[in-house]
Design a protein around this motif. Sequence first.
Motif, mmCIF file in Angstrom:
data_model
loop_
_atom_site.group_PDB
_atom_site.id
_atom_site.type_symbol
_atom_site.label_atom_id
_atom_site.label_comp_id
_atom_site.label_asym_id
_atom_site.label_seq_id
_atom_site.Cartn_x
_atom_site.Cartn_y
_atom_site.Cartn_z
ATOM 1 N N ASP A 197 -3.143 -3.908 -0.496
ATOM 2 C CA ASP A 197 -4.006 -4.655 -1.411
ATOM 3 C C ASP A 197 -4.419 -3.775 -2.575
ATOM 4 O O ASP A 197 -4.776 -2.601 -2.386
ATOM 5 C CB ASP A 197 -5.262 -5.139 -0.694
ATOM 6 N N ALA A 223 -1.989 -8.786 -2.976
ATOM 7 C CA ALA A 223 -2.571 -9.088 -1.669
ATOM 8 C C ALA A 223 -1.421 -9.193 -0.680
ATOM 9 O O ALA A 223 -0.699 -10.193 -0.659
ATOM 10 C CB ALA A 223 -3.369 -10.389 -1.715
ATOM 11 N N ARG A 269 -17.251 -3.848 -6.330
ATOM 12 C CA ARG A 269 -17.406 -4.692 -5.144
ATOM 13 C C ARG A 269 -18.867 -5.095 -5.002
ATOM 14 O O ARG A 269 -19.765 -4.246 -5.023
ATOM 15 C CB ARG A 269 -16.952 -3.914 -3.911
ATOM 16 N N ASN A 274 -16.758 -9.407 -2.760
ATOM 17 C CA ASN A 274 -15.904 -9.837 -3.868
ATOM 18 C C ASN A 274 -15.752 -8.690 -4.869
ATOM 19 O O ASN A 274 -16.690 -7.923 -5.102
ATOM 20 C CB ASN A 274 -16.506 -11.056 -4.571
ATOM 21 N N GLN A 290 -12.993 -11.848 -1.833
ATOM 22 C CA GLN A 290 -12.576 -11.020 -0.700
ATOM 23 C C GLN A 290 -11.669 -11.784 0.251
ATOM 24 O O GLN A 290 -10.827 -11.197 0.930
ATOM 25 C CB GLN A 290 -13.805 -10.461 0.037
ATOM 26 N N LYS A 291 -11.755 -13.131 0.238
ATOM 27 C CA LYS A 291 -10.945 -13.942 1.160
ATOM 28 C C LYS A 291 -9.442 -13.827 0.931
ATOM 29 O O LYS A 291 -8.656 -14.066 1.852
ATOM 30 C CB LYS A 291 -11.340 -15.425 1.043
ATOM 31 N N PHE A 293 -7.723 -11.202 0.324
ATOM 32 C CA PHE A 293 -7.181 -9.912 0.724
ATOM 33 C C PHE A 293 -7.224 -9.732 2.242
ATOM 34 O O PHE A 293 -7.855 -10.499 2.962
ATOM 35 C CB PHE A 293 -7.968 -8.769 0.061
ATOM 36 N N THR A 294 -6.564 -8.671 2.674
ATOM 37 C CA THR A 294 -6.635 -8.239 4.074
ATOM 38 C C THR A 294 -7.316 -6.880 4.136
ATOM 39 O O THR A 294 -8.428 -6.755 4.632
ATOM 40 C CB THR A 294 -5.227 -8.150 4.697
ATOM 41 N N SER A 297 -10.505 -6.927 2.104
ATOM 42 C CA SER A 297 -11.321 -8.102 2.385
ATOM 43 C C SER A 297 -12.745 -7.733 2.782
ATOM 44 O O SER A 297 -13.703 -8.110 2.109
ATOM 45 C CB SER A 297 -10.670 -8.939 3.489
ATOM 46 N N ASN A 298 -12.903 -7.024 3.850
ATOM 47 C CA ASN A 298 -14.238 -6.674 4.332
ATOM 48 C C ASN A 298 -14.422 -5.166 4.385
ATOM 49 O O ASN A 298 -15.146 -4.641 5.226
ATOM 50 C CB ASN A 298 -14.471 -7.282 5.719
#
Length: 393
Positions: A197, A223, A269, A274, A290-291, A293-294, A297-298
């Motif tokens: 990512d 992504a 971030r 996001n 953020q959704k 991505f992997t 993402s978090n």
Amino acid sequence: MLIYQRNVLPILLVLYLLLSNDGVQGEMKLSKLEELSLEKQLKLLNKPAVKTIKAKWGDTYDCVDFYKQPAFDHLLLKNHNFHPEMKPTLSMKKQIPSNSTIDISGTWLETDGCPSGTVPIKRITKDDLIRQRRMPPSEDTNFIHEETGGFRRAIVKTPDNASNKFAGAGMVASLWNPSVEGAQNSACRLKIQKGQDSVQVGWRVDPTLYGDTKTRFFIHFQAGNKHCYNTLCPGFVVTNNRLVLDTVFKDVAHRGANTNWELVMSIDRDANGNWWLLVDERMEVGFWPQKIFTALSNDFAENIEWGGSIYSPPGVPYPPMGSGFLPKTPDPFLDAYCRALTFSNDKGEKMNAKNTPIFLDSQVLYHVIDKPDWEYVKGAHQHIMFYGGPNED
């Protein structure tokens, strides 16, 4: 037999478009079937316009309802709770001063921009779609060490460390217009990455992407195996109704002139994970949710890059980067640079980037000079890196 035909026909169409292309401008003869296919794709990409704006550099932008913009065609964003008044929830505890000579809000549209509740999206043309088929693979899959062809970088970066945690980064980049031809491109960008990512922002000269050789503002994300520029595919959520991607910078640096033209940019971030794009330090353009991505993402980013990147097809000489000259005795009026190099840690604290190894794919064609403690103005120090090539004085 029917299944075989369904699989083969799209492949044959793509091959025909590639082989029939007469040049980077996308001029070609299309059959009625191909024309219909492109028209169908254009209807999907170009959303209904509340208002249409002709930019001063010639492109057409449609003011699209915020909720109908291309980003929300992404399967992972169907059930979102985003809204036009969104702002990033950033916890920046230290700001790095900068003095850009570009009034970013004045470079985009001659009008007052799009009405409230809408966002400007560049209208896609048939030629755009044809040229897209000739776009090279993503940088991350194409930094190969061939005799000729592929991407080459002249950058500084954060040290390789799996425990790195970056919540963002920023820089101020000088604007240039390196000469490229055909499928070549030349860019300067800030890149944030973890695993497969990544997100990027900067300027580039790219005839395949834009159909011209002007210096333009661009963004890019990857992504997993999917990558995309600007709003050509779903992913980036535009929130600003005045600022547009793809803008042309009419004012660029010229070697030996006493004026620097710069672009201030950062990616940060927010508390929701996001990744927001900002220009002129605090002016939001939009964000990558953020959704989509992997790895990003978090979690925080692991690597940051600042500097130049070029691409040339196999068998074609490499194009100029930055000013087109190798930096020797670095001079902001002679050489391309990125200054005010910063990063944000996992607590949201913005800091000067100091420990930044130099990375060069070609140490012969392109050079980097890194100055972590450059006196930008009297008594004020900041990190600056100079890059460019392949010409010598």
